[in-house]
Each structure stands twice: as structure tokens, then as C-alpha cells.
Design a protein around this motif. Structure first.
Motif, short mmCIF file in Angstrom:
data_model
loop_
_atom_site.label_atom_id
_atom_site.label_comp_id
_atom_site.label_asym_id
_atom_site.label_seq_id
_atom_site.Cartn_x
_atom_site.Cartn_y
_atom_site.Cartn_z
N SER A 27 -0.24 5.28 3.93
CA SER A 27 0.82 4.29 3.77
C SER A 27 1.42 3.97 5.13
N ASP A 33 5.80 5.66 0.34
CA ASP A 33 4.50 6.21 -0.02
C ASP A 33 4.45 6.66 -1.49
N LYS A 36 3.11 4.22 -4.21
CA LYS A 36 1.73 3.74 -4.19
C LYS A 36 0.88 4.46 -5.23
N TYR A 80 -2.26 0.26 -4.65
CA TYR A 80 -1.33 -0.82 -4.97
C TYR A 80 0.05 -0.27 -5.28
N ILE A 81 1.04 -1.13 -5.23
CA ILE A 81 2.41 -0.86 -5.73
C ILE A 81 2.73 -1.98 -6.71
N SER A 108 0.55 -2.38 1.03
CA SER A 108 1.51 -2.67 -0.03
C SER A 108 2.90 -2.14 0.30
N THR A 109 2.98 -1.02 1.04
CA THR A 109 4.31 -0.52 1.41
C THR A 109 4.98 -1.45 2.42
N ASP A 145 -3.37 -3.07 -1.31
CA ASP A 145 -3.90 -2.73 0.00
C ASP A 145 -5.27 -3.40 0.15
#
Length: 829
Positions: A27, A33, A36, A80-81, A108-109, A145
Motif C-alpha cells: 500500500s 492499508d 485494502k 481494491y478498496i 487504491s489507498t 490497484d
């Protein structure tokens, strides 16, 4: 002794864990993190070939690609988030997903930090969240991501230079598999910044049926030799990385060394090369060198701050990861495939972007059906991609786009599983049937034989689609216009089907798929013959006793007469720029000093008698002889000087928005000129004859004409016109010049006096084909009328036009300068 053994075991475990740790973390923004999540895909092929026309060949990645398992690594990993609440259809699939693809150095972070938390770089307020432009009360937002970065599988996870050289196709297909197979997402709207914008374009060409809307921000459709400056920039970055002595000595196989011995100076050098053109050069010039020097790479720094930013940044990246990522762009070019995109598309771009050139974005917009463009200048150039949504949140184009996304999202209760991209083939053989062999409709076509009231048998092609679960759903019958065909209304049909409405869309006799089987039939059939065919098909053969009828242009007049003939079969009428709302004389002037009784009822079904009179006008021969260039010009409101070839704007035409189904109709008409000559003649005959067929029902001297009987209609009516309607009223035939005062208002007043006031909507910047100029809004209004009985009359873009007046020019704003000497500080790029 026992204590020593335990200690030794713990030491071994600790050592093995240390060795197992990847050289780069998973991340970018470590504080996020824990948000995720991961999904692994077995046996996914990387670096293979993608034949876009056959998705079945790349379900598991490109043909001939290499799996990570074959290299001794694990399964392909995606990351992914997700935020927001998913909404599911009857099949349990998510229908309100918005997917955010991350940028070159981010994940994604990073997108969570930029757009969910909100940073100064992004405009200091969130873009994703409750009530924000990407509204989590409305959408399920998935930030992904990209393959080769952070939490997704990447070379530095252990395979190093053996990691297959992947492509943007691999990036998109991996995340498609995660969304479809793991999260059970039925369809998506996508946005992405920078490299995320590039992925967004690729999504559109790879999965046109899956993607409902696209908003690429600062992306590119080409970074190969067609973009020499962009390609040059990233090749320089690669060369800088590979100039590092460690890279030179190991050829990139340095993973047996501790992290601090990796080619970190080369990575810092690469970031410095890229950073040189990251900001607008005029803005850079205005900065003090002390503010710039931390971004300047030195093999031997003259002071503590020199190169400090790029050195620090290099420590969290891996050289092979970056080189492989750069090589992705060296072969990227989807320009030949942009016409595959079928989604509602809004491109946002920075005009002074020095990495991804604005002119190239403009060219891409021209190639994508119906795409809009919002652009602004930014002092921080490419980095302006992060704030452009907040900066332009009141822009009419962005508001309209987001409202269209909401409309698509709101109505998608079911999946139109039979829907497909509707193209016209290019390799047309005139010895075969143009319609049946070279035109694909958006849904499967069925055939039946139907008789009209004269006992003439017609082979009728039609679509009949339903995806819901109700045993007695509402039914919408779509009746096309003169010269058009049922497949041209695929966007209306698709939205209605996804909303749980059954849709029946026939081709009228001699048009579309109802053409080839009737080549031996008389072109001189009447409007009533067409109504007979529709009634026999819908009511008597398909057993639909009552339905809503949508009629466009000629189809509008068909359904008006249909409602008078069979009032109990009609629940409501939707009239899209309909014929039938004005009267005409029988004798008209067709040239200076020349008149003819063109609309003599005595012609009846005698095509020879009709042609003997109408040949004086020359319009039938002109229609048959139309060239491809003439068609393309006329359809898009252009005219061309025959002597000089100069192109100017015409007052007449079909399409003001170059949308998906505008292009389908254009390619269909062009294709006819190359196709079966008998089918071209058939189409041209009825295209001109039907002018007579419509007008003969509307004769001024007939007290019982269709126009005067309209007040007998009791079914609810939704009447729609474009504000720039080019064909109604029929000025050249009846002298009327005012659409509002001569056609719409009199109809409203007459119907209101009869107790049936219609709902009326005028669409701004729209011509005769409302469903193509407004490919989302009009179908939504149709569905609302069928399901709710009402229509929202004013859209945000209509309000903007009414308040500020029409504008055909793109407005280029200037973004504010983010605070601080280094606006992108903390951003991993």
C-alpha cells in the motif's frame, strides 16, 4: 535447553518472515492499508494477444501469455478498496458500482487519500463520499490497484525480470475478473486519473457491453510512436533507471541484494526526469531554485536538500516494477478501436499537460461515439487531474454526465443479457442481403409472417426482449421513423429492458429486417397497412392486449392512428418528434414556377401512378444516387460546395450528437450504397413514398383527416421535441414556420380542451433524433413515463441553456494554484 530451542525456532521463523517480505510494500498510503482487500485469479495469462472481436479467447488473459504459476509464483493478485453500499438486482449482482482506476505511481489507498479524505491537491474537499460528486449514498465505489503496482501482482513480489511484460489489456482484464467473479458486479461506470484514465479508455474498448459510463481524466489512448513526446519522456525515465551501475552490473537481477543496494539512484534519476515536465514550465520558472532543487537528481549532491525528494521517493519503489510499467506504454495504442466504446463518455483533460498531450485527447474525443470534453489549464499541469472534478463540479457537461450515470444506475434492475454491440460490417458483399448478412441489431431478431387488412402477407423482423420476473410486465412497443429501423433504438430498448419492461420493436414493411423477405411486394403500402401489421404482430400473434407505444417521426403518426383504431390496446403514447400534428394541401410547389398534385389520394397503392408524378421532383433518383460523403455530410448538418469542396453548416440534418446509435444509422445508410442493389432500391422507394403516405392522411380539405381526429385519443401522451428540430413543421409543403406556435402549442391546446393534456418536453441542443442526441436522458424519460406516468421536464443542462443561452464552444477554465512551494508534496509521483 528447551528455552534455547524455542528461541532458535522463533529466530528461524522471524528470519523466514523477513526473507518472505516483498521489496516493496502493498500500500502506498500505509495509514489506509487495513482497508485494502485482495482477490486471486488462478492461471491468468500475462503478456498474451488480445483479439478484441472475440472476448472468449482472453477470458483468462491474452492468448499465448504466461501464468505466474508457471514461473513458480502464486496466483495473480488483485487489490481494491470499496466504500458505499452495493445495490443488487434480482440475480444478486451489484448494479451501482463506480470503479476508480489509480494512476502511474498510485494505488487504491492513494485514491482514497486524494478523493475520499480530500487533499489540497484535489481541491481540499472530498470527491467521493455522501453528497459528493461521486456519491456513496448512491454508488458502491471500488478503487482498484493496477496490475504491476502496490497490492496487485508485480515483479518485485519475487519473480523480478522473469515477470511477464504485461499490457493495459492485462491490467483491465484482471480487474474485470475481480469485479465480475469476486464482487459480482453486473456493470460499471468508470473514472480514473492519469494512467487510471488510460485504463478507463481501455475498459471501454474491451468491455463495451459491461461499461455504462466512462470518465477518463488526463489519460491517453496512445503512448507509442503516435505520441512521440510522451513516449520520449517515459523512455528517458527508463534509460535513467537503467543507467544505474547496479542495474548495469546485474541487468535488473539484483534481488539477491538487500533493498539499500538496489539501483535506487537510478530510480531517483528516473523520477527527476519525469518531474521536469510534471508542472507547467511557466510555473516552474516562477519558483525559486531552492524549491525545485529537491526534485533535481545528482549522482553527487552538492547539499543536503539537493535531490532529497526524488531520493526519498526512490526508496519506496522498485526499478523493475517501474521499467515494466513504462514498457506497457511503449506499445499502447487503442485509437483504431475507439469506435467500439458504447458508454456515456466524458473526457476531462488539462490543456497544458506536458506528459499526456491535450491535442491527442481532443482527437480521441472525436473518435468516441457521443463523447463530451471538459478541459482546463492548470499551473501544476498534469497534476491538475486530481482537482478538475471539484473545480468543474457546476459545469453543465459534468452535471449532465453525472445525472446520466445516475439515471443508468437507478433503472438497472435487471441485466439485458441478450444485448450486444450493434455494428455494420465493412466487408459488404452486394450479392448477399445487406440487412441480414451485414447489419447486427442490439438484440436477437425474430421473424414471422403477418397479414394486413388487404390480405397481403409480410415477413416481419422484430425484437422481443424481457429480463424481469413479473408474469404480466408493462410492455413498450417501439415503432421507428421513416428511413430508420428498429435496431436504431437499441439504447431505448436496453434501458427499458433493464428496468423490467418488455419491449417489442418491429421493423415496418420494407424497412430493416422486414426488407429482404418482401422484395417482391409493392412499395406503395399505406400508413394503415403498417398499423395493421403492428396490431397483428403485437396483439394477435404475441398476445399483448395492451401496451405503451413509442413512435418516432413517421412512427409517431403510425401510433397516433393506431390509438384511434384500437384505443383499448393503448395504455399510453410516447411521441418522439412525431409526424401527424399538422395539415397539408394536396397540390404543392416543388420548384420555382412548378406545382404538382403530389398528394393526390387517387394514387392509392398504385406505385407506377405515384412515381409518374413524383419523378418530376427528382428526389427519388437523388436518394438512390447519394454518395458516402453526401450521406455523412447531411447526417451531421453539413453541406459541401460542389466546386470548392468547402464545408459549411447546414440547417438540416439528423444528428447533433455523434453518439453510438447516430453512428449505427449513419453506417447503415452508407452500407446500403455498397450493398445489395435491390435492397437499396427497395429502401429508397419507401423512404420517398412514405412522405406521400404520411401527408395523404393529413389533407386540409378532408374533414375527417387524422389531424382533426386526434382529440379523440384518451390515452396519456408524452410529447417530445428537440429545440433544434429541422424537419417539423413541413415548411416547404404547408408554409408553417414555427414549431412552437404552429405545431406544439396548438396540439397542447386542442388536447387539453378535449381533457387529455399531454406532458411535453423540449430537449435543448437536440434535433429530430432525440434518442440519439440524448442517449441516456430520453430513454430514462421513456421509462419514467411507462413506470411512473410522468416525466421530469427540466434537466440541469436545460436550465443552464435557458439561463445562460446556448453555447457551442468549449469553455476552458484555469484551475487555482494549490498552496505551498511544492503542491504535490506527499504524492507518490
Amino acid at each position: 535447553m528447551k528455552r534455547c530451542i524455542v528461541s532458535f525456532v522463533l529466530l528461524l521463523v522471524a528470519t523466514s518472515l523477513a526473507v518472505a517480505q516483498p521489496f516493496t510494500r502493498r500500500s502506498s498510503q500505509v495509514q489506509h492499508d487495513g482497508l485494502k482487500q485482495y482477490y486471486e485469479i488462478p492461471n491468468f495469462r500475462l503478456g498474451g494477444r488480445y483479439e478484441l472481436a472475440d472476448p472468449s479467447k482472453w477470458e483468462f488473459g491474452g492468448e499465448g501469455g504466461t501464468t505466474l504459476e508457471s514461473l513458480g509464483a502464486g496466483k495473480l493478485r488483485t487489490a481494491y478498496i470499496a466504500v458505499g453500499t452495493p445495490r443488487r438486482n434480482a440475480a444478486g449482482e451489484i448494479t451501482n458500482a463506480v470503479v476508480i482506476s489509480s494512476y502511474y505511481s498510485g494505488d487504491s489507498t492513494d485514491m482514497y487519500e486524494q478523493w475520499v479524505k480530500g487533499t489540497a491537491l484535489s481541491g481540499s474537499v472530498p470527491i467521493i463520499g455522501p453528497g459528493r460528486p461521486i456519491d456513496t449514498d448512491r454508488y458502491y465505489v471500488v478503487m482498484v490497484d493496477p496490475l504491476g503496482t502496490w497490492g496487485a501482482s508485480k515483479p518485485s513480489d519475487g519473480v523480478g525480470t522473469k515477470f511477464p511484460q504485461y499490457s493495459y489489456y492485462d491490467m483491465v482484464q484482471a480487474n474485470f475478473r475481480m469485479l465480475r467473479d469476486h464482487l459480482k458486479v453486473a456493470n460499471v461506470a468508470l473514472a480514473g486519473v492519469s494512467m487510471g484514465g488510460t485504463q478507463t479508455y481501455v475498459w471501454g474498448v474491451m468491455h463495451p457491453e459491461y461499461v455504462q459510463a466512462l470518465m477518463p481524466i488526463g489519460g491517453t489512448t496512445q503512448s507509442d510512436a503516435e505520441d512521440p513526446v510522451g513516449n520520449w519522456t517515459f523512455q528517458l525515465m527508463t534509460a535513467a533507471i537503467e543507467s544505474d551501475p547496479v542495474w548495469q552490473a546485474t541487468k535488473g537481477n539484483y534481488y539477491n541484494l538487500p533493498k539499500e543496494k538496489h539501483p535506487l539512484p537510478g530510480v531517483a534519476f528516473g523520477w527527476s526526469v519525469l518531474g521536469l515536465t510534471g508542472y507547467d514550465l511557466a510555473y516552474r520558472t516562477s519558483q525559486a531554485f531552492t524549491a525545485v532543487q529537491p526534485e533535481v537528481f545528482y549522482w553527487d549532491p552538492p547539499n543536503e536538500k539537493a535531490g532529497s525528494s526524488v531520493t526519498k521517493r526512490a526508496a519506496i519503489y522498485d526499478a523493475v516494477d517501474l521499467v515494466w510499467r513504462n514498457r506497457v506504454g511503449e506499445t499502447h495504442n487503442i485509437n483504431p478501436y475507439l469506435d467500439r466504446i458504447r458508454s456515456r463518455t466524458l473526457v476531462m483533460h488539462i490543456t497544458n499537460d506536458l506528459w499526456l498531450n491535450f491535442k491527442l485527447a481532443q482527437r480521441a474525443v472525436d473518435k468516441i461515439p457521443g463523447a463530451d470534453l471538459i478541459a482546463e489549464e492548470s499551473p501544476i499541469a498534469h497534476y491538475g487531474v486530481f482537482s478538475i472534478i471539484n473545480n468543474r463540479k457546476h459545469d453543465a457537461k459534468l452535471v449532465a454526465f453525472l445525472e446520466d450515470v445516475a439515471r443508468l444506475n437507478r433503472q438497472q434492475q435487471f441485466v439485458a443479457k441478450n444485448y450486444r454491440v450493434a455494428p455494420v460490417a465493412t466487408d459488404i458483399d452486394p450479392k448477399k442481403s445487406f440487412w441480414k448478412d451485414f447489419v447486427t441489431y442490439p438484440f436477437p431478431v425474430k421473424y414471422t409472417t403477418v397479414k394486413d387488412s388487404t390480405a397481403t402477407s409480410w415477413q416481419i423482423g422484430y425484437m422481443d426482449e424481457y429480463a424481469g420476473t413479473d408474469r404480466n410486465p408493462p410492455v413498450l412497443v417501439v415503432v421507428h421513423g421513416k428511413g430508420a429501423f428498429a435496431g436504431h433504438y437499441g439504447n431505448v430498448i436496453k434501458q427499458a429492458v433493464e428496468s423490467g419492461i418488455r419491449v417489442i420493436a418491429p421493423d415496418l414493411p420494407h424497412y430493416g429486417m422486414s426488407g429482404p423477405g418482401n422484395l417482391d411486394k409493392n412499395p406503395a403500402r399505406s400508413m394503415q397497412d403498417m398499423r395493421d401489421v403492428v396490431h397483428e404482430l403485437v396483439v394477435n400473434q404475441l398476445g399483448v392486449k395492451q401496451a405503451y407505444y413509442l413512435g418516432h417521426s413517421l412512427g409517431g403518426q403510425v401510433v397516433l392512428g393506431y390509438a384511434l383504431n384500437w384505443p383499448d390496446a393503448v395504455r399510453g403514447l410516447i411521441l418522439e418528434a412525431p409526424a401527424g400534428l399538422e395539415e397539408y394541401p394536396a397540390e404543392v410547389a416543388f420548384a420555382p414556377g412548378k406545382t404538382a398534385k403530389l398528394f393526390d389520394p387517387g394514387f392509392g397503392r398504385d406505385f407506377s401512378k405515384w412515381r409518374a408524378v413524383w419523378d418530376q421532383t427528382g428526389i427519388l433518383d437523388s436518394e438512390i444516387a447519394r454518395t458516402e460523403q453526401n450521406i455523412r455530410d447531411f447526417y451531421y448538418f453539413k453541406k459541401r460546395d460542389p466546386a470548392t469542396g468547402a464545408v459549411s453548416k447546414s440547417q438540416s440534418g439528423y444528428f447533433m450528437n455523434d453518439s453510438e446509435y447516430a453512428r449505427l444509422h449513419t453506417e447503415q445508410r452508407v452500407g446500403l450504397t455498397k450493398g445489395n442493389p435491390k435492397e437499396l432500391e427497395q429502401w429508397s422507394n419507401v423512404f420517398i413514398f412514405d412522405i406521400y403516405g404520411m401527408v395523404v392522411e393529413l389533407q386540409k380539405d378532408d374533414p375527417k383527416n387524422l389531424y382533426r381526429r386526434l382529440t379523440q385519443i384518451k390515452a396519456p401522451i408524452f410529447l417530445a421535441f428537440g429545440a433544434k428540430e429541422p424537419f417539423i413543421p413541413g415548411t416547404s409543403l404547408n408554409g408553417l414556420k414555427d414549431l412552437a406556435g404552429g405545431v406544439i402549442v396548438p396540439f397542447i391546446e386542442r388536447m387539453a380542451a378535449a381533457g387529455n393534456r399531454p406532458a411535453v418536453k423540449i430537449y435543448p441542443d437536440t434535433g429530430h433524433f432525440i434518442h440519439t442526441d440524448n442517449p441516456v436522458q430520453f430513454p430514462t424519460d421513456v421509462v419514467d413515463f411507462v413506470e411512473l406516468g410522468n416525466v421530469v421536464v427540466n434537466s440541469p443542462i436545460a436550465i443552464d441553456r435557458l439561463v445562460n443561452g446556448p453555447s457551442n464552444e468549449m469553455t476552458v477554465g484555469v484551475a487555482p494554484t494549490p498552496p505551498g512551494a511544492s503542491p504535490t508534496a506527499g504524492l507518490n509521483k
